[in-house]
Design a protein around this motif. Sequence first.
Motif, mmCIF file in Angstrom:
data_model
loop_
_atom_site.group_PDB
_atom_site.id
_atom_site.type_symbol
_atom_site.label_atom_id
_atom_site.label_comp_id
_atom_site.label_asym_id
_atom_site.label_seq_id
_atom_site.Cartn_x
_atom_site.Cartn_y
_atom_site.Cartn_z
ATOM 1 N N ASP A 84 37.739 -26.434 21.288
ATOM 2 C CA ASP A 84 37.598 -27.678 21.835
ATOM 3 C C ASP A 84 37.946 -28.362 20.762
ATOM 4 O OD1 ASP A 84 36.099 -30.037 23.470
ATOM 5 O OD2 ASP A 84 34.780 -29.934 21.814
ATOM 6 N N ALA A 85 37.850 -28.442 19.400
ATOM 7 C CA ALA A 85 38.286 -29.434 18.418
ATOM 8 C C ALA A 85 40.065 -29.122 18.501
ATOM 9 C CB ALA A 85 37.970 -29.009 17.153
ATOM 10 N N LEU A 86 40.098 -27.678 18.172
ATOM 11 C CA LEU A 86 41.465 -27.480 18.544
ATOM 12 C C LEU A 86 42.511 -27.256 19.328
ATOM 13 C CD1 LEU A 86 43.982 -25.092 16.741
ATOM 14 C CD2 LEU A 86 43.541 -23.088 18.824
ATOM 15 N N LEU A 87 42.137 -27.584 20.181
ATOM 16 C CA LEU A 87 43.023 -27.937 21.805
ATOM 17 C C LEU A 87 43.090 -29.714 21.913
ATOM 18 C CD1 LEU A 87 42.284 -25.170 24.073
ATOM 19 C CD2 LEU A 87 44.419 -25.989 22.819
ATOM 20 N N GLY A 88 42.137 -30.279 21.457
ATOM 21 C CA GLY A 88 41.736 -31.979 21.208
ATOM 22 C C GLY A 88 41.010 -32.098 23.108
ATOM 23 N N THR A 89 40.093 -31.365 23.249
ATOM 24 C CA THR A 89 40.168 -31.777 24.412
ATOM 25 C C THR A 89 38.508 -32.607 24.908
ATOM 26 O OG1 THR A 89 38.385 -29.445 24.130
ATOM 27 C CG2 THR A 89 40.312 -29.701 25.886
ATOM 28 N N LEU A 135 30.509 -28.035 27.697
ATOM 29 C CA LEU A 135 31.049 -27.593 26.080
ATOM 30 C C LEU A 135 30.258 -26.022 26.391
ATOM 31 C CD1 LEU A 135 31.309 -28.607 22.706
ATOM 32 C CD2 LEU A 135 32.960 -27.122 24.036
ATOM 33 N N LEU A 136 28.503 -27.055 27.137
ATOM 34 C CA LEU A 136 27.329 -25.474 27.415
ATOM 35 C C LEU A 136 28.195 -24.723 28.731
ATOM 36 C CD1 LEU A 136 24.807 -24.398 27.257
ATOM 37 C CD2 LEU A 136 23.617 -26.277 28.620
ATOM 38 N N GLU A 137 28.594 -25.627 29.781
ATOM 39 C CA GLU A 137 29.191 -24.748 31.281
ATOM 40 C C GLU A 137 29.963 -23.741 30.511
ATOM 41 O OE1 GLU A 137 31.028 -27.907 33.456
ATOM 42 O OE2 GLU A 137 29.075 -28.842 33.440
ATOM 43 N N PHE A 138 30.446 -24.425 29.778
ATOM 44 C CA PHE A 138 32.198 -22.586 29.418
ATOM 45 C C PHE A 138 31.309 -21.700 28.926
ATOM 46 C CE2 PHE A 138 34.620 -26.822 30.193
ATOM 47 C CZ PHE A 138 35.012 -26.558 30.622
ATOM 48 N N ALA A 139 29.906 -21.892 27.852
ATOM 49 C CA ALA A 139 29.709 -21.435 27.073
ATOM 50 C C ALA A 139 28.715 -19.520 27.735
ATOM 51 C CB ALA A 139 28.826 -21.578 25.965
ATOM 52 N N ILE A 140 28.694 -20.567 28.968
ATOM 53 C CA ILE A 140 27.824 -19.332 30.174
ATOM 54 C C ILE A 140 28.081 -18.288 29.821
ATOM 55 C CG2 ILE A 140 27.095 -19.617 31.742
ATOM 56 C CD1 ILE A 140 25.828 -22.323 32.199
ATOM 57 N N GLU A 188 44.551 -24.444 13.175
ATOM 58 C CA GLU A 188 43.170 -23.610 12.825
ATOM 59 C C GLU A 188 42.446 -24.575 12.725
ATOM 60 O OE1 GLU A 188 44.340 -19.989 10.431
ATOM 61 O OE2 GLU A 188 42.551 -20.313 9.852
ATOM 62 N N VAL A 189 41.326 -24.193 13.814
ATOM 63 C CA VAL A 189 39.918 -25.090 13.060
ATOM 64 C C VAL A 189 38.252 -23.464 13.125
ATOM 65 C CG1 VAL A 189 38.073 -26.330 14.690
ATOM 66 C CG2 VAL A 189 39.692 -26.640 14.783
ATOM 67 N N SER A 190 37.823 -23.803 12.292
ATOM 68 C CA SER A 190 36.428 -22.777 11.775
ATOM 69 C C SER A 190 35.418 -23.529 12.685
ATOM 70 C CB SER A 190 36.709 -21.748 10.731
ATOM 71 O OG SER A 190 37.679 -21.478 10.763
ATOM 72 N N ALA A 191 34.236 -22.777 13.353
ATOM 73 C CA ALA A 191 33.360 -23.072 13.840
ATOM 74 C C ALA A 191 31.788 -22.647 14.055
ATOM 75 C CB ALA A 191 33.214 -23.786 15.560
ATOM 76 N N PHE A 192 30.939 -22.176 12.973
ATOM 77 C CA PHE A 192 30.051 -22.127 13.129
ATOM 78 C C PHE A 192 29.055 -21.933 13.803
ATOM 79 C CE2 PHE A 192 25.548 -22.069 10.385
ATOM 80 C CZ PHE A 192 25.469 -20.762 9.869
ATOM 81 N N ALA A 193 28.184 -21.223 14.181
ATOM 82 C CA ALA A 193 27.054 -22.040 14.801
ATOM 83 C C ALA A 193 25.330 -20.323 15.072
ATOM 84 C CB ALA A 193 27.699 -20.952 16.512
ATOM 85 N N PRO A 194 24.420 -21.152 14.553
ATOM 86 C CA PRO A 194 24.129 -20.433 14.346
ATOM 87 C C PRO A 194 23.121 -19.180 15.074
ATOM 88 C CG PRO A 194 23.081 -22.753 15.107
ATOM 89 C CD PRO A 194 24.975 -22.273 15.588
ATOM 90 N N ALA A 195 21.841 -18.434 14.247
ATOM 91 C CA ALA A 195 21.702 -17.631 15.073
ATOM 92 C C ALA A 195 19.901 -18.926 16.083
ATOM 93 C CB ALA A 195 20.454 -17.233 14.852
ATOM 94 N N VAL A 205 36.205 -19.361 25.941
ATOM 95 C CA VAL A 205 37.276 -20.076 25.711
ATOM 96 C C VAL A 205 38.700 -20.471 26.884
ATOM 97 C CG1 VAL A 205 39.602 -20.461 23.871
ATOM 98 C CG2 VAL A 205 37.356 -19.953 23.085
ATOM 99 N N LEU A 206 38.554 -18.435 28.420
ATOM 100 C CA LEU A 206 38.981 -18.624 29.179
ATOM 101 C C LEU A 206 39.200 -19.890 29.987
ATOM 102 C CD1 LEU A 206 41.636 -16.973 29.443
ATOM 103 C CD2 LEU A 206 40.284 -15.923 30.981
ATOM 104 N N ALA A 207 37.987 -20.173 29.757
ATOM 105 C CA ALA A 207 36.989 -20.832 31.353
ATOM 106 C C ALA A 207 37.864 -22.637 30.586
ATOM 107 C CB ALA A 207 35.828 -20.438 31.851
ATOM 108 N N LEU A 208 37.552 -22.699 29.054
ATOM 109 C CA LEU A 208 37.695 -24.047 29.000
ATOM 110 C C LEU A 208 38.932 -24.256 29.247
ATOM 111 C CD1 LEU A 208 36.006 -25.310 25.548
ATOM 112 C CD2 LEU A 208 39.223 -25.989 25.759
ATOM 113 N N ILE A 209 40.473 -23.006 28.692
ATOM 114 C CA ILE A 209 41.573 -23.176 28.909
ATOM 115 C C ILE A 209 42.094 -24.267 30.027
ATOM 116 C CG2 ILE A 209 44.004 -22.243 28.426
ATOM 117 C CD1 ILE A 209 42.801 -21.207 25.646
ATOM 118 N N ARG A 210 41.064 -22.870 31.438
ATOM 119 C CA ARG A 210 41.825 -22.890 32.320
ATOM 120 C C ARG A 210 41.640 -24.732 33.098
ATOM 121 N NH1 ARG A 210 39.558 -17.727 34.282
ATOM 122 N NH2 ARG A 210 41.535 -16.291 34.039
#
Length: 310
Positions: free
Chosen positions: A111-116, A123-128, A4-11, A69-74
């Motif tokens: 990314d941290a959870l899956l060790g990619t 990461l930006l490409e997936f977040a889009i 389990e991993v938690s990430a924070f992202a700012p406004a 996350v789906l795009a990252l996994i794929r």
Amino acid sequence: MGNEVSAFAPASVSNVSCGFDIMGFALEGAGDTVTARLSDFPGVRIGKITGCRSPLPAEAAANTAGPPVLALIRECAPGAGVEIDICKGIPVGGGIGSSAASAVAAVVAADALLGTGLTRDRLLEFAIEGEKIASGAVHVDNLSPCLWGGFVLVRGYHPIDIVRIHVPDLLWCSVISPQIEVRTDHARRILPKEIPLRDVITQTGNAAGLIAGMFTGDIPLISRSLEDVIAEPARRHLIPGFGAMKEAALAHGALGCGISGSGPSLFAIASSRPAAVEIAAAMESALKETRVPCTTLVSRVGGNGARIIS
Ligand code: HSE
């Protein structure tokens, strides 16, 4: 990383008046947290969603945190299964990068959870993929400051070219978020389809002036450049008390004031923290006339970017 991993992202504040779709900065003091854990079911599932006033889609494909996350996994971890909990710390549809923060926190945690071990550019490409759901368009002016922190210029989109911009130490901002929702897709549809050359020249000059002012610490230049002749005239009517809040901010010494992203939040830039606090109070008081409640944030311009917190 464990299970389990938690990430924070700012406004974040995007557009910054003269930089429609190409400028943004991270805020301190508000953000979304996403917890990702391994699941036996391939793909992405959304577990709990907390912290929001109205319900958000629990279906992964319809929530801005799911498709990234789906795009990252794929692409990077085929067959993996991830469940995510989303804790919203940013009002949805408020104009301070709520959809971007969920998307970014989700990919950083996954990314941290899956060790990619992906770079921020990847990461930006997936977040889009999340931002596309929120606004129906590709714009990275919230996603990039949310990922990298600081103040970011999107020099180009084909390919995406992110440039980090120096922020003079003393820059602060006041952000007033009236508690109404403005849908980004609607706020984009009402923009003019054609821009007169005169306005393009004004906007380009201001954008260049703002960046030059940031690097040289030229406060009067920054102030002169914080003007938007493209989106603000088309969108200001969506925001109750816009004119009164902007007038109050400028009367109390703001260097500039405009719509944060697609609104309804307004941001005002100040040259010290005490000035930002005073400006925020003046803007709140101007909004009171409309009887629309608001939340207020006073932050350094350009806080830290997304990070793993546990
Ligand atoms: N640049 C985008 C817009 C930001 O103004 O539509 C949306 O938050």
